[in-house]
Every structure is written in structure tokens, then in C-alpha cells.
Design an enzyme around this catalytic site. Structure first.
Site, mmCIF file in Angstrom:
data_model
loop_
_atom_site.group_PDB
_atom_site.id
_atom_site.type_symbol
_atom_site.label_atom_id
_atom_site.label_comp_id
_atom_site.label_asym_id
_atom_site.label_seq_id
_atom_site.Cartn_x
_atom_site.Cartn_y
_atom_site.Cartn_z
ATOM 1 N N LEU A 23 -131.322 -35.552 -78.778
ATOM 2 C CA LEU A 23 -130.365 -34.882 -79.654
ATOM 3 C C LEU A 23 -129.939 -33.543 -79.078
ATOM 4 C CD1 LEU A 23 -131.830 -35.625 -83.201
ATOM 5 C CD2 LEU A 23 -129.801 -36.638 -82.161
ATOM 6 N N ARG B 188 -143.802 -26.877 -76.101
ATOM 7 C CA ARG B 188 -142.724 -27.720 -76.601
ATOM 8 C C ARG B 188 -141.429 -26.928 -76.769
ATOM 9 N NH1 ARG B 188 -140.366 -32.681 -77.351
ATOM 10 N NH2 ARG B 188 -138.830 -32.485 -78.992
ATOM 11 N N ARG C 186 -152.680 -21.839 -81.484
ATOM 12 C CA ARG C 186 -151.268 -21.973 -81.141
ATOM 13 C C ARG C 186 -150.368 -21.593 -82.320
ATOM 14 N NH1 ARG C 186 -149.530 -26.972 -80.389
ATOM 15 N NH2 ARG C 186 -147.579 -26.045 -79.698
ATOM 16 N N ILE D 224 -135.900 -35.447 -76.883
ATOM 17 C CA ILE D 224 -134.974 -34.312 -76.816
ATOM 18 C C ILE D 224 -133.539 -34.802 -76.618
ATOM 19 C CG2 ILE D 224 -136.740 -32.765 -75.919
ATOM 20 C CD1 ILE D 224 -135.479 -33.137 -73.135
ATOM 21 N N ASP E 63 -145.351 -30.088 -91.294
ATOM 22 C CA ASP E 63 -146.365 -29.165 -90.790
ATOM 23 C C ASP E 63 -147.403 -28.784 -91.846
ATOM 24 O OD1 ASP E 63 -145.417 -29.130 -88.246
ATOM 25 O OD2 ASP E 63 -144.499 -27.148 -88.327
ATOM 26 N N CYS F 297 -148.122 -30.321 -78.786
ATOM 27 C CA CYS F 297 -149.086 -31.198 -79.438
ATOM 28 C C CYS F 297 -148.634 -32.656 -79.360
ATOM 29 C CB CYS F 297 -149.255 -30.807 -80.905
ATOM 30 S SG CYS F 297 -150.278 -29.354 -81.169
ATOM 31 N N ARG G 45 -141.278 -37.217 -79.767
ATOM 32 C CA ARG G 45 -140.336 -36.149 -80.133
ATOM 33 C C ARG G 45 -139.260 -36.057 -79.050
ATOM 34 N NH1 ARG G 45 -143.769 -30.966 -82.040
ATOM 35 N NH2 ARG G 45 -144.907 -31.249 -80.117
ATOM 36 N N LYS H 97 -144.069 -18.362 -86.356
ATOM 37 C CA LYS H 97 -143.977 -18.842 -84.981
ATOM 38 C C LYS H 97 -142.674 -19.612 -84.753
ATOM 39 C CE LYS H 97 -145.627 -22.772 -83.505
ATOM 40 N NZ LYS H 97 -146.353 -23.922 -82.939
ATOM 41 N N ASN H 98 -142.337 -20.487 -85.696
ATOM 42 C CA ASN H 98 -141.164 -21.338 -85.516
ATOM 43 C C ASN H 98 -139.846 -20.592 -85.660
ATOM 44 O OD1 ASN H 98 -142.767 -23.578 -85.006
ATOM 45 N ND2 ASN H 98 -142.789 -24.232 -87.145
#
Length: 428
Positions: free
Chosen positions: A125, A92, A401, A123, A309, A116, A121, A22-23
Site C-alpha cells: 500500500l 518496522r 520497544r 508494504i 495494539d 515484531c 504486514r 511512539k507511534n
């Protein structure tokens, strides 16, 4: 709201093929906006997050057709740079669209992304890196408005090796005037997969997999009639989850389409816990012990360190390991939501800030628990597989997901698991 019903106590046994990651798939789908030629994407996982990304692309004018794990994409007629707010909030990874949109249209508009609730987290950066490329950024009424009509190459140092920021800057920088260098870049295998894909689109990328990535400004022209094909790398988090399941149930498993180098840190901890592990080309074999041993210390870190993860899944494993194990979560401050649910199953641990000390118990007991996030839901499923009696995991749609029909995968390995209210499961 779907639930998984698990009757534990069955050692898992058999062979499983690991799905596409997925990533890796999500940034590659975003990067498809840069292509003027059709794209044939293999091993693209059928997940809720992937389908949300495809819906965002469709709203921007990208055509797609799916047949199982194969996707045909055509971005030649893409004609919009404003992302739909509802879908962006649900995903996300919608933030990945900023770089490709800026590179394609010189503009991008999106809302702040969702996903999630596992911690803060930011953004910043992403936005700081894009601004160093000359993107003018405004925030109005919850929207991020980007004007990248005058992109210029830059030497960018990331304060933290953020995967998403590295990928976003890479995708924007291919359209800049001049070359770009990203220092302290993330080194994850998913970045390497994205770089391979970008090169197929005519982009000049080098250094991926190291802390310094080089991007040549300007894309080479490709034949608009030639189909560009790419196979998404295998999902190292799915691989780690399946290995943990076999270890916790005292079973044995052979994984196909799995790279040992991608999960080296996890394999080291599984060996420490007493598992027998053997690896080959695209294959991993694991046999679990009769009783797991404690793991002295797990610290989550950017790749090649131990992945955040997989923290929840190893948390579940350590609840059953003889002795005392310690886990330190260095990446996200709110990623122990599975802990209180595991207490309901008989786990024993204490927590202070980002550190957890687990005292292994002889067995877990089935209970009704609820997934609070994607990986925590997977961890509860693993605990249910190893526990005595029946476990009900609520909010199973969160697990969907990141895992493609996880219950079917475990059933094929001998687990007693089913989905309740299966008719209400969202189709991928």
C-alpha cells in the site's frame, strides 16, 4: 537477554503520567527531514525504536541532541538518501523514511523493514500510493529503490486504511506538483498529530482524522533561523495498558496526559468488565472491581474501533474475568502468541483461526514465560502483576520497544517488580 521479575497480588494505586506516543513520534521524526529550520520536539519517548530512528536520521546527516524527553533536531545539512540496512531491518517504522526522503532528495533507497513478527504486514500500500504520485520503484537484491524526481499530485484510494501508508503518502505529496487526495485514509490520532507537525513546517494538510485527507503540493518557506516546536501526543496504548493493570489487580489509577477520546473503545470495554471510569481534560481515573466481569466481544478494527495494539492486554484481562469472553483479531493473523504463555499461568481458552474464546479463571499463577512480541510481553507483565506468586517474563527487551521503563512505572504504583540483569538493558 533481560527479564522482568514480578511478585503479584498487589493492587496498583496512584497517579501516572502517560508518556509521548511512539507511534506518533516515529513518523514525526521521519518528517523532520523536510524541515530547513531547527526542531524542538517535546515528550519524545526514550525507547529503542525511537533511538533506532534517530540513528537512521544521523546516518542521513540529521543532527540531534537529547535532554530527557526533549529532542533538538537539525536536518538542514542532511545529505544522503540511502538508509543503513542494519537499522532499517531492525525497525518496522523505517518505511516511513521513504516519503520524506523522496520529498527532500527526489530519491530514496531502503531495505525491507523489520519489527515484531505479529503477522503479514505488506508494504504494497505504501509503494502503490507512492507510485501513483509518479515515483518509479524498483526492487533489487532486497532493496527498494525509489526515483521521485517528477512527483505529481494524485487522487489515491487506499484498499485498506493503513496508518503507515497514509502517513507516507502525506509526507511525499507535500513536495508534488499539484494537490493530492487520499481516500479511505486511516483516521488514527497519530495521523492528526503528524498533520499538525507538517503544517508547522509549511505544508498544506487538511481533513486529517477523517477518511479523506487533502495535501497541497509545495511547501511554504519558513524562517531557517526560527525554531519549530512540537509536543508529541500522549501514548494511547500505554494509557490502555496502565488502565488494564489497575483493573486486573483490583486497584485504582489516575492517568495524567491522557485523552479519553483516544481510548474510548477501550474505556467502553473496561466499563463492561465492571470498572468505574471517570474522565476529564487530559485525565482518566479508573477503579477496578473485586472481580472482573466477562467482555462479550472484542473485535480489533482500524480507529476508532478497538486497537489491535491493546488486544493482548485485554486478552490477559479476560483470562481473569468471570464468565466467557470472546476476542476476534481482524488486523494481524499471528497476534495470539501470548496465549500459550498465559496457559502456563493457568489461563483457559480455545482458539480457531482469528477468534479466541476465554473462560475466566479465579486466579492466575506465577510462572516463567517469554515475551514473543512487544504488546504480548506487556500482557504477560500485567498477568504477572495479578497472579499469585512470582512470574518471570523473559525477552523483556521486546517490551522496551514500546514502553519507557515499564517496571519503574509499575513500581511507582506499588507493584513488586524488578529487572533481572539490569546492567544488560539497552540504554535508550
Amino acid at each position: 537477554m533481560a527479564s522482568l521479575i514480578v511478585t503479584g497480588g498487589v493492587p496498583l494505586s496512584g497517579t501516572a503520567r502517560v508518556s509521548g506516543a511512539k507511534n506518533a513520534a516515529l513518523p514525526i521524526l521521519a518528517a523532520s527531514l523536510l524541515a530547513r529550520s531547527p526542531i524542538l520536539l517535546y515528550d519524545c519517548p526514550q525507547l529503542r525504536d525511537v533511538e533506532n530512528m534517530l540513528s537512521i536520521l544521523a546516518a542521513l546527516g540529521v543532527k540531534n541532541e537529547r535532554s530527557g524527553g526533549t529532542l533538538l533536531l537539525d536536518a538542514s545539512c542532511a545529505d544522503a538518501y540511502v538508509m543503513p540496512q542494519g537499522l532499517s531491518k531492525a525497525l518496522r517504522s523505517s518505511i516511513f523514511m521513504l516519503g520524506p526522503l523522496i520529498a527532500r532528495f527526489g530519491n530514496a533507497v531502503c531495505t525491507f523493514p523489520g519489527g515484531c513478527e505479529i503477522g503479514h504486514r505488506p508494504i504494497d500500500l505504501h509503494l502503490r500510493g507512492l507510485s501513483m504520485l509518479g515515483v518509479r520503484i524498483k526492487e533489487e537484491h532486497g532493496l527498494i529503490l525509489c526515483d521521485g524526481s517528477d512527483l505529481s499530485g494524485a487522487d489515491i484510494h487506499l484498499d485498506y486504511p493503513s496508518v503507515g501508508a497514509t502517513e507516507n503518502i502525506m509526507m511525499a505529496a507535500v513536495a508534488a506538483k499539484g494537490d493530492t487526495v487520499i481516500r479511505n485514509a486511516a483516521r488514527e490520532p497519530e495521523i492528526e498529530d503528524l498533520a499538525v507537525f507538517l503544517r508547522k513546517l509549511g505544508c498544506g494538510i487538511a481533513g486529517e482524522g477523517t477518511s479523506t485527507v487533502y495535501i497541497r503540493g509545495g511547501m511554504e518557506k519558513t524562517d531557517p533561523r526560527a525554531v519549530i516546536s512540537h509536543r508529541v501526543m500522549s501514548d494511547r496504548i500505554v494509557a490502555g495498558t496502565l488502565l488494564c493493570a489497575a483493573a486486573m489487580t483490583g486497584g485504582e489509577i489516575a492517568l495524567e496526559n491522557a485523552r479519553a477520546t483516544h481510548v474510548a473503545s477501550a474505556l467502553a470495554k473496561l466499563r463492561e468488565a465492571g470498572c468505574s471510569v471517570d474522565t476529564g481534560e487530559e485525565r482518566i481515573y479508573l477503579r477496578g472491581p473485586k472481580r472482573l466481569r466477562e467482555i462479550k466481544l472484542i473485535e480489533t478494527l482500524p480507529y476508532p474501533g478497538f486497537p489491535t495494539d491493546l488486544q493482548a492486554q485485554f486478552f490477559a484481562l479476560c483470562t481473569m474475568a468471570e464468565g466467557t469472553s470472546i476476542i476476534v483479531e481482524n488486523v494481524f493473523e499471528n497476534r495470539f502468541k501470548h496465549g500459550p504463555e498465559l496457559l502456563r499461568m493457568g489461563a483457559s481458552y480455545t482458539q480457531k483461526d482469528r477468534t479466541v474464546i476465554l473462560r475466566g479463571v479465579p486466579r492466575l499463577m506465577g510462572a516463567r514465560v517469554a515475551a514473543r512480541d512487544l504488546r504480548g510481553g506487556a500482557a504477560l507483565t500485567l498477568a504477572g502483576l495479578a497472579a499469585e506468586g512470582e512470574t518471570v517474563i523473559e525477552n523483556a527487551e521486546l517490551i522496551d520497544r514500546g514502553y519507557e521503563s515499564l517496571e519503574n512505572t509499575f513500581s511507582a504504583l506499588g507493584a513488586r517488580i524488578r529487572r533481572e540483569n539490569g546492567d544488560t538493558k539497552e540504554e535508550p
